[in-house]
Write a protein that holds these residues in place. Structure first.
Motif, short mmCIF file in Angstrom:
data_model
loop_
_atom_site.label_atom_id
_atom_site.label_comp_id
_atom_site.label_asym_id
_atom_site.label_seq_id
_atom_site.Cartn_x
_atom_site.Cartn_y
_atom_site.Cartn_z
N THR A 413 6.31 11.72 -17.36
CA THR A 413 7.31 11.87 -16.30
C THR A 413 6.77 11.28 -15.01
O THR A 413 5.67 11.64 -14.57
CB THR A 413 7.65 13.36 -16.08
N LYS A 415 5.61 10.67 -11.38
CA LYS A 415 5.22 11.59 -10.31
C LYS A 415 4.82 10.78 -9.09
O LYS A 415 4.20 9.72 -9.20
CB LYS A 415 4.04 12.47 -10.75
N ASN A 435 11.61 11.02 -7.29
CA ASN A 435 12.11 12.17 -6.53
C ASN A 435 12.33 11.86 -5.05
O ASN A 435 12.05 12.68 -4.17
CB ASN A 435 11.21 13.39 -6.72
N ALA A 480 4.52 17.91 -7.96
CA ALA A 480 5.32 17.76 -9.17
C ALA A 480 5.70 19.12 -9.75
O ALA A 480 6.81 19.32 -10.26
CB ALA A 480 4.56 16.93 -10.21
N ARG A 481 4.79 20.08 -9.68
CA ARG A 481 5.09 21.44 -10.19
C ARG A 481 6.18 22.08 -9.34
O ARG A 481 7.05 22.79 -9.86
CB ARG A 481 3.83 22.30 -10.18
N VAL A 483 8.56 20.44 -7.70
CA VAL A 483 9.81 19.75 -8.07
C VAL A 483 10.38 20.34 -9.36
O VAL A 483 11.57 20.67 -9.45
CB VAL A 483 9.57 18.24 -8.23
N ALA A 484 9.52 20.47 -10.37
CA ALA A 484 9.96 20.96 -11.68
C ALA A 484 10.50 22.38 -11.61
O ALA A 484 11.46 22.73 -12.30
CB ALA A 484 8.81 20.87 -12.68
N MET A 487 14.16 22.26 -9.42
CA MET A 487 15.34 21.55 -9.89
C MET A 487 16.33 22.39 -10.70
O MET A 487 17.54 22.19 -10.58
CB MET A 487 14.94 20.30 -10.67
N ALA A 493 20.14 19.35 -12.62
CA ALA A 493 19.36 19.63 -13.83
C ALA A 493 20.20 20.23 -14.95
O ALA A 493 19.66 20.66 -15.97
CB ALA A 493 18.20 20.56 -13.49
N LYS A 502 18.23 11.65 -13.99
CA LYS A 502 17.22 12.18 -14.89
C LYS A 502 16.36 11.06 -15.47
O LYS A 502 16.78 9.91 -15.55
CB LYS A 502 17.89 12.96 -16.03
N PRO A 511 13.95 15.73 -17.37
CA PRO A 511 13.75 16.26 -16.02
C PRO A 511 14.36 15.36 -14.96
O PRO A 511 14.52 14.15 -15.16
CB PRO A 511 12.22 16.31 -15.89
N THR A 513 14.29 13.11 -11.98
CA THR A 513 13.24 12.27 -11.40
C THR A 513 13.71 11.45 -10.20
O THR A 513 12.89 10.84 -9.51
CB THR A 513 12.69 11.29 -12.45
#
Length: 582
Positions: A413, A415, A435, A480-481, A483-484, A487, A493, A502, A511, A513
């Motif tokens: 993914t 980042k 993102n 990144a954590r 963002v995940a 979302m 999402a 996505k 995910p 992006t």
């Protein structure tokens, strides 16, 4: 047994014989002369000294997306007076939503009148970039597309403004190349193409497809519209602004527009002659745009209200046709796919010469399209409104500390650090990386904030003896954590909804992006300060004096450039407002 420690002798430290604040010379290479590259030229001029900036642009002219996209009906879905640079207001926009050719003209005139063309090399494409850690430089291969010659260049910094909505792609349909008729992509529209009285297929119902369909429907003999996923078509923006009772409601009532949302000549003249009124109008529309974010939060009252009204609108425009409503009105939340105002689209879908096709495509055949049912639809023209490659994989080998970024982006993914820098890729910035806030209103003003942020980082390197800078792996992983985790709060999402927002080519359960984890103002606020603790630095070697790469070598000979500049107010700290600039 006692171990003897032999002291290692550090190289002698030599004070730098320059004042604090002196900016070393750097060369910066930009990629792409769309809105991002154009704005970057201006931002660097305003904020940096002692630098060289060259922009390589693959097309014949500047404009990026707005140079390439010229299909019938192409326009921006952000209000015109907000889809402009804050430093280059245009009171003469003809329509509430600018047509593509007008935006392209605006960008061209900006370049010409701001004397930017000397910094831009059109018909040049970057074909590879390799980071040299020892030298602290990027080595680049560049192709002159006029001559075919490939040559080398080098730079201290790369700013990638190639964007994510101009690398168009054909749909993944078997035997596409076997078609004998006219095969067109909306992002590569042939000049003066004649579609009148022909049997035409439009594949796709993203923003391009739903703008194109009503623009050509009345002229073609038969139109087949192939879709695989429903999409939200919101009411006309002016109607929405009034219905939602936002900041723009009162201003809209003071503006003269015809039934096609063209500004009257008198209105344009008032915008030109009354700057205060013009600015009030622009700011009211901007506040309305910035306030859309609550619509995207799952289960909230704003989303529920907006979604119910959109269902009512779409049902009414489709005449209550049960088959069309089922095919076109989504079951996923409002905003899971890009919300698009599309005047005339729903009416055109109902027209006698339009047929909506939701069955799967088996393949393309020489005479047209074969459905999974076995039926063959014979066509004169196939138009692919199938979008762009939004994977964030660089379009050329980009080799940093961890190898080729292309391979890494394909394997995991994507980042980035706050959308504008990549781990292990020093001195490289991207205007709209993973993102980024691409769905958060006018991209032009977003680009201004990103450009200022990038300029601050480069300026820091110039004046603080930094040879290489990159976001730390830990900072990128933490971001990144976040963002995940964020979302799933949003419609973006939503499971089961295919969208270019996505990753994995827009797969339904991939995910998110392509969007920022927050509102438009949240993004602006985030970029206000440079978090130096999130970055790794390599310092200059002192120009051969080798002070052990001392991070304070830039402090120099004890003087400041401030006191050596006769035009600078060296007692600025006595001003009353000095303490308000913290």
């Amino acid at each position: 047994m006692t171990r003897l420690t032999i002291p290692t002798e550090k190289p002698p430290y030599v004070v730098k014989e320059e004042p604090l604040g002196n900016a070393k010379h750097v060369k910066i290479i930009g990629i792409g002369a769309g809105a991002s590259g154009i704005n970057m030229i201006r931002t660097l001029r305003k904020n940096l000294t002692n630098y060289e900036f060259v922009v390589y642009e693959k097309n014949d002219k500047v404009g990026g997306t707005w140079f390439e996209n010229r299909y019938p009906g192409c326009r921006c879905d952000v209000p015109s007076h907000n889809y402009q640079f804050s430093w280059r207001p245009n009171p003469a926009w003809s329509n509430f939503f600018s047509p593509a050719e007008e935006i392209e003209q605006y960008l061209n005139e900006t370049c010409e009148e701001e004397h930017m063309l000397d910094s831009i090399k059109t018909r040049h494409r970057v074909s590879g970039a390799w980071w040299d850690e020892h030298r602290g430089l990027w080595d680049l291969n560049v192709v002159n597309l006029e001559t075919g010659e490939e040559f080398k260049d080098q730079a201290n910094f790369i700013i990638d403004g190639s964007g994510i909505l101009n690398n168009w792609k054909w749909p993944d349909i078997p035997n596409l190349e076997s078609y004998k008729g006219d095969l067109i992509h909306t992002a590569n529209w042939p000049k003066d193409f004649d579609y009148a009285n022909k049997t035409v297929a439009i594949i796709g119902n993203g923003s391009s497809g739903i703008q194109l369909l009503p623009a050509i429907q009345t002229d073609v003999q038969k139109l087949y519209h192939f879709i695989r996923t429903p999409t939200w078509v919101i009411p006309p923006r002016i109607m929405t602004m009034k219905m939602m009772g936002g900041p723009a409601k009162d201003m809209i009532s003071q503006i003269e527009l015809d039934d096609k949302e063209n500004f009257s000549p008198a209105q344009i003249e008032k915008f030109k002659k009354d700057p205060a009124f013009y600015r009030k109008f622009v700011k009211a529309i901007e506040r309305d745009i910035s306030g859309v974010f609550p619509v995207l939060l799952n289960g909230g009252p704003v989303q529920k209200f907006a979604q119910s009204k959109t269902v009512e609108y779409m049902t009414a425009m489709l005449g209550g046709d049960e088959k069309l409503c089922k095919a076109l009105i989504p079951q996923f939340p409002l905003g899971a796919r890009r919300m698009t105002p599309a005047p005339g689209y729903l009416e055109a879908v109902r027209a006698p010469n339009t047929e909506l096709v939701t069955g799967g495509i088996s393949s393309v055949v020489p005479e047209g399209i074969q459905l999974e049912s076995g039926e063959i639809i014979k066509l004169d023209v196939i138009i692919c409104a199938t979008g762009f490659d939004n994977t964030f994989v660089p379009r050329f080998p980009l080799v940093g500390r961890y190898g080729n970024v292309q391979e890494r982006m394909k394997a995991e993914t994507p980042k980035a650090y706050m959308s504008c820098a990549l781990p292990g890729v020093p001195n490289y910035f991207t205007s709209l990386g993973p993102n980024a806030p691409i769905g958060h209103g006018s991209v032009l003003t977003l680009l201004e904030h990103i450009a200022r942020y990038v300029a601050r980082v480069i300026g820091k390197c110039q004046t603080e003896g930094i040879k290489a800078v990159a976001p730390s792996d830990a900072a990128v992983e933490d971001y990144a954590r976040h963002v995940a985790a964020f979302m799933p709060r949003t419609a973006w999402a939503a499971p089961g909804a295919r969208s270019w927002f996505k990753g994995s080519g827009g797969a339904a359960d991939a995910p998110v992006t392509a969007l920022h984890p927050g509102s438009r103002l949240h993004f602006f606020h985030m970029l206000e300060r440079f978090r130096g603790e999130d970055w790794d630095y390599v310092y200059d070697d002192g120009g051969g004096a080798n002070p052990g790469r001392n991070r304070f070598h830039y402090l120099g000979n004890g003087f400041s450039t401030m006191e050596l500049d006769p035009g600078f107010d060296s007692t600025w700290y006595l001003d009353e407002e000095a303490d308000s600039k913290l």
